[in-house]
Design an enzyme around this catalytic site. Structure first.
Site, PDB file in Angstrom:
ATOM      1  N   ARG A  11       0.747  -1.213  -0.033  1.00  0.00           N
ATOM      2  CA  ARG A  11       0.004  -0.135  -0.135  1.00  0.00           C
ATOM      3  C   ARG A  11       0.969   1.124   0.101  1.00  0.00           C
ATOM      4  O   ARG A  11       0.471   2.157  -0.778  1.00  0.00           O
ATOM      5  CB  ARG A  11      -0.945  -0.240   1.123  1.00  0.00           C
ATOM      6  CG  ARG A  11      -2.011   1.154   1.254  1.00  0.00           C
ATOM      7  CD  ARG A  11      -2.724   1.463  -0.134  1.00  0.00           C
ATOM      8  NE  ARG A  11      -3.082   0.528  -0.708  1.00  0.00           N
ATOM      9  CZ  ARG A  11      -3.480   0.318  -2.006  1.00  0.00           C
ATOM     10  NH1 ARG A  11      -3.385   1.592  -2.731  1.00  0.00           N
ATOM     11  NH2 ARG A  11      -4.243  -0.497  -2.631  1.00  0.00           N
ATOM     12  N   LYS A  70       6.791  38.052  -0.291  1.00  0.00           N
ATOM     13  CA  LYS A  70       5.549  38.059  -0.951  1.00  0.00           C
ATOM     14  C   LYS A  70       4.755  39.128  -0.205  1.00  0.00           C
ATOM     15  O   LYS A  70       5.165  39.984   0.584  1.00  0.00           O
ATOM     16  CB  LYS A  70       4.966  36.721  -0.524  1.00  0.00           C
ATOM     17  CG  LYS A  70       5.543  35.458  -1.376  1.00  0.00           C
ATOM     18  CD  LYS A  70       4.638  34.288  -1.406  1.00  0.00           C
ATOM     19  CE  LYS A  70       3.759  34.346  -2.526  1.00  0.00           C
ATOM     20  NZ  LYS A  70       2.849  33.232  -2.700  1.00  0.00           N
ATOM     21  N   GLU A  81       7.896  39.560  -4.641  1.00  0.00           N
ATOM     22  CA  GLU A  81       6.698  39.524  -5.510  1.00  0.00           C
ATOM     23  C   GLU A  81       6.224  40.868  -5.833  1.00  0.00           C
ATOM     24  O   GLU A  81       6.421  41.905  -4.886  1.00  0.00           O
ATOM     25  CB  GLU A  81       5.607  38.636  -4.591  1.00  0.00           C
ATOM     26  CG  GLU A  81       4.221  38.595  -5.191  1.00  0.00           C
ATOM     27  CD  GLU A  81       3.069  38.100  -4.357  1.00  0.00           C
ATOM     28  OE1 GLU A  81       3.083  36.879  -4.120  1.00  0.00           O
ATOM     29  OE2 GLU A  81       2.312  38.722  -3.745  1.00  0.00           O
TER      30      GLU A  81
END
Length: 288
Positions: free
Chosen positions: A103, A170, A203
């Site tokens: 699995r 950012k 950014e």
């Protein structure tokens, strides 16, 4: 990253051990109850879908971790295109060991193959342009290295692996720092004080922020975020060769080529790792 490096292998082994702990617990009682511990067998990895295969090397590590005596005969390697009915590998040895590893090997391969397949679609789409496809940090917690490995297998480029190996300023960083220039200048001072050599990506939300970024030295790449095609072209022209350029913000296979044609060096897409459908694979016993 070199996925064969000792650093990468340590992280991969940690993932394997934790996943086996989660799945096996105090024993695979389904197998222990009905299969003798002396029984041996053989199984094949059957492809029931189309795409780019990924995770074979990881599966090999899983089987080795479960039982070093298991033997793999690999027929189709990572990065190869596959179709329904293909057989990637055969594994031979203790039947209980094969079932214990099954699995984990399948779950990882199905997801990694899906990511590699989507990445390859972007790579093929952008062929003939200078633009490369980047992944992001939008990965499944705990298995980031597997998902970025799959991007690499699919022909994409790995972005930063975490918060530790690249500076990425950012919108929130810029707002909390008090503006674009303040964020960049504070970052450069921090890196100097800490004696760290990390690339700086910044950014930009609009053309004014791009202009301000360009007044600062030492920026490696400007992230042109959520710009339309026309403004992206203007941004690329404005930036010129002062630093590298990257487009981001909901870019899909339908829009990626148009952004590439704007001249950006990179396109980043979180969808490579957060929006994929697993490739159908199964492990089937071979009766000889």
């Amino acid at each position: 990253m070199d996925y064969n490096s000792s650093e990468a292998q340590k992280e991969i082994n940690r993932i394997i051990q934790n996943a086996l702990r989660e799945d096996v617990g105090d024993g695979d009682h389904s197998s222990l109850s009905c299969i003798p511990n002396t029984a041996t067998g053989k199984a094949r990895l059957l492809v029931k879908d189309e795409g780019i295969l990924a995770g074979v090397a990881f599966a090999q590590a899983v089987f080795k971790a479960v039982d070093p005596n298991l033997k793999l005969d690999i027929k189709i390697k990572d990065g190869s295109p596959v179709k329904y009915g293909d057989e990637s590998f055969y594994v031979t040895g203790s039947s209980q060991s094969i079932l214990k590893a099954e699995r984990l090997a399948l779950n990882a391969m199905q997801r990694m193959s899906a990511i590699a397949t989507k990445t390859r679609a972007f790579v093929d789409l952008l062929e003939g342009t200078k633009t490369q496809i980047l992944d992001t940090r939008k990965t499944t917690p705990g298995i980031r290295i597997l998902e970025k490995w799959a991007v690499d297998i699919g022909g994409g480029v790995n972005h930063r692996f975490g918060l530790y190996d690249m500076i990425m300023l950012k919108d929130n960083h810029i707002d909390f720092a008090g503006g674009v220039s303040k964020a960049i200048q504070k970052t450069q001072k921090y890196l100097k004080d800490m004696n760290r050599d990390l690339k700086i990506v910044v950014e930009a939300r609009n053309m004014d922020e791009i202009k301000e970024i360009l007044t600062n030295e030492g920026v490696y790449r400007i992230l042109i975020d959520n710009f339309n095609y026309e403004n992206t072209r203007k941004a690329v022209e404005l930036i010129g060769d002062q630093c590298l350029t990257e487009s981001s913000g909901g870019i899909t296979l339908d829009t990626a080529l148009k952004y590439a044609e704007c001249g950006v060096d990179f396109i980043s897409s979180g969808s490579l790792t957060h929006s994929v459908y697993n490739i159908d694979l199964s492990l089937k016993a071979v009766h000889e």
